[in-house]
Design a protein around this motif. Structure first.
Motif, PDB file in Angstrom:
ATOM      1  N   HIS A  58     -56.201 -24.439 -39.786  1.00  0.00           N
ATOM      2  CA  HIS A  58     -55.369 -24.745 -40.947  1.00  0.00           C
ATOM      3  C   HIS A  58     -56.220 -24.761 -42.229  1.00  0.00           C
ATOM      4  O   HIS A  58     -55.791 -24.245 -43.267  1.00  0.00           O
ATOM      5  CB  HIS A  58     -54.660 -26.094 -40.761  1.00  0.00           C
ATOM      6  CG  HIS A  58     -53.865 -26.522 -41.951  1.00  0.00           C
ATOM      7  ND1 HIS A  58     -52.586 -26.066 -42.186  1.00  0.00           N
ATOM      8  CD2 HIS A  58     -54.178 -27.334 -42.988  1.00  0.00           C
ATOM      9  CE1 HIS A  58     -52.138 -26.601 -43.317  1.00  0.00           C
ATOM     10  NE2 HIS A  58     -53.082 -27.366 -43.820  1.00  0.00           N
ATOM     11  N   CYS A  96     -58.469 -30.082 -44.395  1.00  0.00           N
ATOM     12  CA  CYS A  96     -58.141 -30.316 -42.990  1.00  0.00           C
ATOM     13  C   CYS A  96     -56.718 -30.855 -42.873  1.00  0.00           C
ATOM     14  O   CYS A  96     -56.255 -31.621 -43.723  1.00  0.00           O
ATOM     15  CB  CYS A  96     -59.135 -31.312 -42.395  1.00  0.00           C
ATOM     16  SG  CYS A  96     -58.883 -31.636 -40.643  1.00  0.00           S
ATOM     17  N   ARG A 139     -66.268 -31.651 -38.423  1.00  0.00           N
ATOM     18  CA  ARG A 139     -65.205 -31.610 -39.426  1.00  0.00           C
ATOM     19  C   ARG A 139     -65.678 -31.080 -40.771  1.00  0.00           C
ATOM     20  O   ARG A 139     -64.861 -30.727 -41.624  1.00  0.00           O
ATOM     21  CB  ARG A 139     -64.584 -33.001 -39.576  1.00  0.00           C
ATOM     22  CG  ARG A 139     -63.842 -33.498 -38.337  1.00  0.00           C
ATOM     23  CD  ARG A 139     -62.470 -32.899 -38.182  1.00  0.00           C
ATOM     24  NE  ARG A 139     -61.597 -33.264 -39.276  1.00  0.00           N
ATOM     25  CZ  ARG A 139     -61.009 -34.459 -39.413  1.00  0.00           C
ATOM     26  NH1 ARG A 139     -61.174 -35.410 -38.510  1.00  0.00           N
ATOM     27  NH2 ARG A 139     -60.232 -34.693 -40.450  1.00  0.00           N
ATOM     28  N   GLN A 198     -55.698 -32.883 -40.614  1.00  0.00           N
ATOM     29  CA  GLN A 198     -55.710 -34.259 -40.120  1.00  0.00           C
ATOM     30  C   GLN A 198     -55.845 -35.242 -41.283  1.00  0.00           C
ATOM     31  O   GLN A 198     -56.704 -35.071 -42.145  1.00  0.00           O
ATOM     32  CB  GLN A 198     -56.870 -34.466 -39.148  1.00  0.00           C
ATOM     33  CG  GLN A 198     -56.761 -33.608 -37.909  1.00  0.00           C
ATOM     34  CD  GLN A 198     -57.865 -33.925 -36.941  1.00  0.00           C
ATOM     35  OE1 GLN A 198     -57.832 -34.972 -36.297  1.00  0.00           O
ATOM     36  NE2 GLN A 198     -58.840 -33.041 -36.851  1.00  0.00           N
ATOM     37  N   CYS A 257     -68.324 -35.693 -34.303  1.00  0.00           N
ATOM     38  CA  CYS A 257     -66.979 -35.422 -34.847  1.00  0.00           C
ATOM     39  C   CYS A 257     -67.048 -35.181 -36.351  1.00  0.00           C
ATOM     40  O   CYS A 257     -66.440 -34.232 -36.861  1.00  0.00           O
ATOM     41  CB  CYS A 257     -66.020 -36.574 -34.542  1.00  0.00           C
ATOM     42  SG  CYS A 257     -65.446 -36.622 -32.838  1.00  0.00           S
ATOM     43  N   CYS A 295     -62.563 -32.050 -34.555  1.00  0.00           N
ATOM     44  CA  CYS A 295     -61.906 -30.854 -35.078  1.00  0.00           C
ATOM     45  C   CYS A 295     -60.891 -30.349 -34.058  1.00  0.00           C
ATOM     46  O   CYS A 295     -61.165 -30.325 -32.853  1.00  0.00           O
ATOM     47  CB  CYS A 295     -62.955 -29.787 -35.359  1.00  0.00           C
ATOM     48  SG  CYS A 295     -62.291 -28.222 -35.966  1.00  0.00           S
ATOM     49  N   LEU A 296     -59.732 -29.934 -34.540  1.00  0.00           N
ATOM     50  CA  LEU A 296     -58.671 -29.416 -33.669  1.00  0.00           C
ATOM     51  C   LEU A 296     -58.765 -27.906 -33.465  1.00  0.00           C
ATOM     52  O   LEU A 296     -58.004 -27.341 -32.682  1.00  0.00           O
ATOM     53  CB  LEU A 296     -57.294 -29.758 -34.260  1.00  0.00           C
ATOM     54  CG  LEU A 296     -56.971 -31.236 -34.405  1.00  0.00           C
ATOM     55  CD1 LEU A 296     -55.653 -31.416 -35.146  1.00  0.00           C
ATOM     56  CD2 LEU A 296     -56.938 -31.914 -33.048  1.00  0.00           C
ATOM     57  N   CYS A 351     -57.670 -25.678 -35.270  1.00  0.00           N
ATOM     58  CA  CYS A 351     -56.360 -25.101 -35.597  1.00  0.00           C
ATOM     59  C   CYS A 351     -56.448 -24.055 -36.704  1.00  0.00           C
ATOM     60  O   CYS A 351     -55.513 -23.294 -36.923  1.00  0.00           O
ATOM     61  CB  CYS A 351     -55.385 -26.202 -35.988  1.00  0.00           C
ATOM     62  SG  CYS A 351     -55.807 -27.076 -37.520  1.00  0.00           S
ATOM     63  N   ASN A 410     -61.457 -38.187 -36.332  1.00  0.00           N
ATOM     64  CA  ASN A 410     -61.154 -37.438 -35.115  1.00  0.00           C
ATOM     65  C   ASN A 410     -61.975 -36.165 -35.051  1.00  0.00           C
ATOM     66  O   ASN A 410     -62.501 -35.695 -36.059  1.00  0.00           O
ATOM     67  CB  ASN A 410     -59.661 -37.075 -35.081  1.00  0.00           C
ATOM     68  CG  ASN A 410     -58.793 -38.304 -35.082  1.00  0.00           C
ATOM     69  OD1 ASN A 410     -58.992 -39.223 -34.290  1.00  0.00           O
ATOM     70  ND2 ASN A 410     -57.822 -38.343 -35.977  1.00  0.00           N
TER      71      ASN A 410
END
Length: 173
Positions: free
Chosen positions: A52, A61, A101, A63, A97, A47-48, A50, A45
């Motif tokens: 974190h 990560c 990441r 995810q 993606c 990167c969000l 976020c 996926n």
């Protein structure tokens, strides 16, 4: 040297795959090792954003997808090869993606150099991907550029191109 190839092509036997196979053949005649990840066959996926990974995750990560299989390879790699067909002047979305990441690791600790393999049906479409590779990827990660290989139209899968990439792998220092 441990080399990681991130293959961004959805075509198993396409032009990008031919470039990678020629490189792997050259590498097989050296003491280097190479591992190729077909990111289009993985569930990776985007990167969000976020944070974190940089706050609570200690470089991990949040995810839990197939990028978890790629992170250990990135941490061990001394060289990375980004390989992609050009879709609308840039890398494939799947490769983008995976590149995004890498942010969770910040800068993989052993990574020293990189190369770029790009294929297309048309000429004059490589500039966006090359710009990102040189100005975002190489500069940010402080990597040495080992080479950029592009092919379009009839150059794809040509003996001349594949021989050049094979020699690159065979002579890689």
């Amino acid at each position: 040297m441990k080399i990681l190839v991130l293959n961004g092509s959805p075509r198993i036997n396409g032009n990008t795959a031919a470039m990678i196979k020629a490189f792997e053949k050259g590498i097989s005649e050296t003491e280097h090792t190479v591992e190729t990840v077909n990111v289009c066959r993985e569930n990776i996926n985007g990167c969000l954003a976020c944070e974190h990974c940089h706050t609570k995750g200690n470089g991990k990560c949040i995810q839990n997808d197939d990028m978890m299989k790629v992170y250990p390879l990135l941490e061990e790699a001394e060289m990375i090869v980004l390989a992609s067909p050009i879709y609308y002047h840039s890398f494939t979305g799947q490769l983008q993606c995976a590149i995004n990441r890498i942010y969770a690791l910040d800068k993989p600790k052993h990574l020293k150099c990189a190369a770029l393999f790009l294929s297309s049906g048309s000429d004059g479409v490589f500039d966006g991907a090359i710009y990102e590779y040189e100005n975002s990827f190489l500069d940010y990660l402080a990597l040495e550029n080992k080479g950029i290989f592009t092919a379009y139209g009839n150059q794809n899968k040509s003996d001349e191109l594949l021989s050049k990439i094979y020699q690159f792998g065979k002579e890689l220092q």
